[in-house]
Design an enzyme around this catalytic site. Structure first.
Site, PDB file in Angstrom:
ATOM      1  N   SER A 254      27.625  59.065  67.617  1.00 10.58           N
ATOM      2  CA  SER A 254      29.044  58.877  67.296  1.00 10.58           C
ATOM      3  C   SER A 254      30.023  59.296  68.385  1.00 10.58           C
ATOM      4  O   SER A 254      31.217  59.048  68.259  1.00 10.58           O
ATOM      5  CB  SER A 254      29.392  59.615  65.999  1.00 10.58           C
ATOM      6  N   LYS A 299      35.510  64.971  60.374  1.00  8.17           N
ATOM      7  CA  LYS A 299      35.889  64.877  61.785  1.00  8.17           C
ATOM      8  C   LYS A 299      37.410  64.878  61.963  1.00  8.17           C
ATOM      9  O   LYS A 299      37.922  65.455  62.927  1.00  8.17           O
ATOM     10  CB  LYS A 299      35.263  63.632  62.406  1.00  8.17           C
TER      11      LYS A 299
END
Length: 361
Positions: A254, A299
């Protein structure tokens, strides 16, 4: 004993019993929470995250932070109290344990997969960044892996460059499979390869490996009747200068987008962020396409807590991220490296009204 006192005592003991049971009962869930966020333009653990040798670089002034998610370990089993607390908390997410750790894989296998995905994401980030800048990137077909106890074990090795199969040059990994399966099981296949060590030495010297040697491998029969030799071919890239990315204890793909942006920023005279604090996430392929990731809510919280004002969000994650945006953070929708660079242009010019935003469904 008065009835009222007895009732209260019984209720208290029952409550204690329920609480004890809740603490002792293990549930099949794992917890996700905001993890560390690291500036790809800066240092981590006293060392530069991105180092480029053999090419002129520039020192950007802003932040391009990659973000992570912290998860409970594979062997850890939450109790009922922890699970309920996690469900109610704003800064954590409780998910089925097998979402993070599939039952058919060991903890070590999951760790190795995450490490491999991270390594591949760095490779893709380099390729996408250099192509964006118009810098040529070399490609070659290699042995990506060798099946244990397969016909090729001990004859071909991971990293060997495959020049040809049965004398026919190969340009893509699929060429290898096609040429092998043209044989009947039991027949020999002749590979022309450059050993991995020689290829690595040539790359360090700034050149391409020359020559090659022929290796004969007998095919065997796959479950579907095809001829196979027990290797997986892959595409390796060579770069005209050294790009080193150092970041320990991080796995998964990611961070690809943010590393690609970091490389572009260091190689560009333009300061991409204009000194602003930008964070983000997203996988990336060699063509610069951005893909979705997991744990988007954790996140965005990590980015906001670190001080980010803007968060580059993969298109496929936008709807989920927009359901609960941390205060003070602007979500910016991106589907490619070009989209991200255009968004950064709006950020540094102050034209933030033009930023493509994420909308909740």
């Amino acid at each position: 004993m008065p009835r009222r006192t007895a009732t209260m005592l019984t209720s208290t003991l029952l409550l204690i019993a329920v609480l004890c049971a809740a603490v002792l009962i293990r549930v099949p869930y794992a917890e996700m929470s905001p993890g560390p966020t690291v500036n790809t333009l800066g240092e981590y653990g006293g060392e530069p995250v991105l180092s480029i040798e053999g090419r002129k670089t520039h020192e950007p002034s802003g932040h391009l932070n990659m973000t992570t998610v912290r998860v409970t370990g594979a062997e850890y089993r939450m109790n009922l109290v922890e699970a309920v607390y996690g469900w109610l908390a704003d800064d954590s997410a409780v998910v089925p344990h097998d979402t993070l750790y599939p039952d058919d894989k060991s903890a070590e296998e999951v760790r190795e997969e995450n490490a491999e995905e991270f390594t591949q994401s760095l490779e893709s980030a380099k390729v996408a960044a250099l192509r964006e800048l118009g810098i040529p990137v070399g490609e070659r077909v290699v042995v990506a892996s060798v099946v244990k106890d397969g016909p090729a074990e001990g004859r071909l090795h991971a990293g060997d460059v495959i020049r040809a199969v049965d004398g026919e040059p190969v340009e893509q990994p699929d060429d290898v499979a096609r040429l092998v399966t043209e044989h009947d099981p039991g027949e020999d296949v002749v590979f022309t390869v450059v050993p991995a060590k020689r290829a690595e030495e040539a790359e360090k010297e700034g050149g391409e490996p020359t020559g090659g040697r022929e290796v004969t491998v007998a095919t065997t029969e796959a479950d579907d009747g095809r001829a196979i030799v027990g290797i997986r071919a892959g595409l390796d890239h060579t770069f005209p200068f050294e790009i080193d990315i150092e970041l320990a204890d991080v796995g998964g793909p990611s961070a690809g987008l943010m590393f690609a942006l970091g490389i572009v920023d260091k190689l560009s005279e333009e300061d991409l962020t204009g000194g602003e604090f930008v964070a983000g996430t997203g996988t990336i392929d060699g063509e610069g396409e951005v893909g979705p990731i997991g744990g988007i809510g954790m996140k965005t919280i990590a980015a906001r807590d670190k001080g980010a004002k803007y968060f580059l969000t993969p298109e496929a994650n936008c709807e989920a991220a927009a359901r609960d945006v941390p205060e003070g953070l602007t979500l910016v929708r991106v589907g490619s490296l070009d989209d991200a660079l255009e968004a950064l242009e709006h950020v540094r010019s102050g034209n933030t009204d033009a930023l493509p935003s994420c909308a909740a469904g």
